[in-house]
Design an enzyme around this catalytic site. Structure first.
Site, PDB file in Angstrom:
ATOM      1  CD  GLU A  35     -79.605  28.379 -69.050  1.00  0.00           C
ATOM      2  OE1 GLU A  35     -80.406  28.108 -69.978  1.00  0.00           O
ATOM      3  OE2 GLU A  35     -79.621  29.473 -68.458  1.00  0.00           O
ATOM      4  N   GLY A  36     -74.589  29.123 -70.145  1.00  0.00           N
ATOM      5  CA  GLY A  36     -73.602  30.188 -69.948  1.00  0.00           C
ATOM      6  C   GLY A  36     -73.811  31.307 -70.962  1.00  0.00           C
ATOM      7  CG  HIS A  37     -72.952  30.487 -75.076  1.00  0.00           C
ATOM      8  ND1 HIS A  37     -72.902  29.132 -75.268  1.00  0.00           N
ATOM      9  CD2 HIS A  37     -71.704  30.938 -75.366  1.00  0.00           C
ATOM     10  CE1 HIS A  37     -71.687  28.773 -75.652  1.00  0.00           C
ATOM     11  NE2 HIS A  37     -70.932  29.848 -75.714  1.00  0.00           N
ATOM     12  CD  GLN A 154     -62.870  35.638 -74.808  1.00  0.00           C
ATOM     13  OE1 GLN A 154     -62.385  34.929 -75.674  1.00  0.00           O
ATOM     14  NE2 GLN A 154     -64.124  35.509 -74.438  1.00  0.00           N
TER      15      GLN A 154
HETATM   16  P1  AMP Z   1     -67.559  30.769 -76.568  1.00  0.00           P
HETATM   17  O1  AMP Z   1     -68.729  30.455 -77.436  1.00  0.00           O
HETATM   18  O2  AMP Z   1     -67.023  29.580 -75.830  1.00  0.00           O
HETATM   19  O3  AMP Z   1     -66.500  31.580 -77.276  1.00  0.00           O
HETATM   20  O4  AMP Z   1     -68.111  31.701 -75.418  1.00  0.00           O
HETATM   21  C1  AMP Z   1     -68.768  32.904 -75.729  1.00  0.00           C
HETATM   22  C2  AMP Z   1     -68.909  33.727 -74.483  1.00  0.00           C
HETATM   23  O5  AMP Z   1     -69.651  32.998 -73.502  1.00  0.00           O
HETATM   24  C3  AMP Z   1     -67.556  34.061 -73.833  1.00  0.00           C
HETATM   25  O6  AMP Z   1     -67.587  35.394 -73.366  1.00  0.00           O
HETATM   26  C4  AMP Z   1     -67.482  33.082 -72.708  1.00  0.00           C
HETATM   27  O7  AMP Z   1     -66.670  33.519 -71.635  1.00  0.00           O
HETATM   28  C5  AMP Z   1     -68.928  32.977 -72.300  1.00  0.00           C
HETATM   29  N1  AMP Z   1     -69.155  31.728 -71.567  1.00  0.00           N
HETATM   30  C6  AMP Z   1     -68.865  30.475 -72.012  1.00  0.00           C
HETATM   31  N2  AMP Z   1     -69.141  29.572 -71.053  1.00  0.00           N
HETATM   32  C7  AMP Z   1     -69.614  30.267 -69.992  1.00  0.00           C
HETATM   33  C8  AMP Z   1     -70.078  29.904 -68.675  1.00  0.00           C
HETATM   34  N3  AMP Z   1     -70.089  28.647 -68.281  1.00  0.00           N
HETATM   35  N4  AMP Z   1     -70.493  30.888 -67.864  1.00  0.00           N
HETATM   36  C9  AMP Z   1     -70.455  32.193 -68.269  1.00  0.00           C
HETATM   37  N5  AMP Z   1     -70.056  32.599 -69.488  1.00  0.00           N
HETATM   38  C10 AMP Z   1     -69.636  31.652 -70.328  1.00  0.00           C
END
Ligand code: AMP
Length: 285
Positions: A35-37, A154
């Protein structure tokens, strides 16, 4: 939704969108989407004419003893999730497409702020992030790029090099999406056993204790850090605390007294899984 696997394909896609006068939003991810992504993607969808997401486990941002091999890869499932958001194109290259033989150019953000927080234990991490994000923004001709507050350092690093290198792309920061327990959503949460995952809610609990003290008027950074650390140390499933820090946001300067926007950030291991979380103090005050 187009699947683009080569540099040439994404360049052509982006050029056509630009020629048609459209704004392009980029959402870089490493896949195993949650859900974050998807929240980042929906935010991009609402703001931009064309949305390109990337799914790429970037080898240059992993240290030699980190989880590059083990990192979850499940593109077929990711594809279905992105269809529901209405992404226009997904860039999903092989590592050899991004880093072909003879590749030797990197973007390094200097100054001590890439050595603080996660940079202290992950010395090459931000060089890898800065390099791949520069390449992705270029390839996608992105007007807007979307990053999560979950990885707040980041965001600071990306904003720094985008400004320093005069890259014409606006960096958006999207709030942290959490599980019902309060645990920040992360692709790495699945490394944990169900019991570890339940206990990992302590990260956000500890930050909330710090935030509550701040809200009551406490401005001494050491005292606030002690409150957060105390709660983490009381949880037997927390095996190692990498840091409990309060720094200015977005420059990450050390402080004694909290003033203006400050990042209160933690990193610790629950079992063998390294987790991070943060809260921004003084936001909108
Ligand atoms: P990652 O695939 O972990 O490299 O994350 C890709 C993007 O999604 C990055 O900008 C992360 O900061 C963002 N992201 C990952 N987890 C979350 C979350 N729980 N809430 C908001 N954004 C997220």
């Amino acid at each position: 939704m187009k699947i683009l696997r080569t540099v040439k394909e994404i360049q052509e896609f982006a050029l056509n969108a630009k020629k048609a006068g459209r704004t392009i939003g980029l959402v870089p991810t490493m896949g195993a989407l949650h859900e974050g992504h998807l929240t980042l993607m929906r935010t991009a969808r609402a703001k931009c004419d064309v949305v390109i997401a990337s799914v790429f486990v970037n080898p240059t941002q992993f240290g030699p003893n980190e989880d590059y091999e083990k990192y979850p890869r499940r593109f077929a499932e990711d594809e279905k999730k992105m269809e529901t958001v209405g992404i226009d194109a997904v860039f999903h290259p092989e590592p050899s497409e991004m880093y072909p033989e003879r590749y030797c150019t990197y973007v390094t953000v200097e100054g001590d702020f890439t050595h603080k927080l996660c940079g202290a234990t992950r010395p090459i991490h931000f060089r890898g992030v800065a390099t791949v994000v520069t390449k992705l923004i270029n390839l996608a001709r992105a007007d807007e790029a979307f990053f999560g507050q979950k990885d707040a350092q980041q965001v600071c690093v990306v904003r720094r090099f985008v400004e320093d290198l005069n890259i014409n792309c606006h960096i958006n920061m999207v709030p942290i999406v959490r599980e019902p327990s309060g645990l920040a959503r992360s692709s790495r949460n699945e490394y944990m056993s169900p019991e570890e995952r339940a206990r990992a809610a302590v990260l956000y609990e500890s930050l909330k204790l710090g935030k509550a003290a701040y809200d009551k008027g406490e401005r001494d950074a050491e005292i606030l850090k002690k409150i957060v650390r105390g709660r983490l140390e009381a949880e037997p499933f927390v095996k190692q605390i990498d840091y409990v820090e309060i720094l200015t946001f977005p420059y990450l300067d050390d402080i004694k007294t909290v003033e203006g926007e400050c990042l209160m950030a933690i990193a610790c291991y629950v079992g063998k899984t390294r987790l991070i979380d943060n809260v921004i103090l003084g936001q909108g005050e």
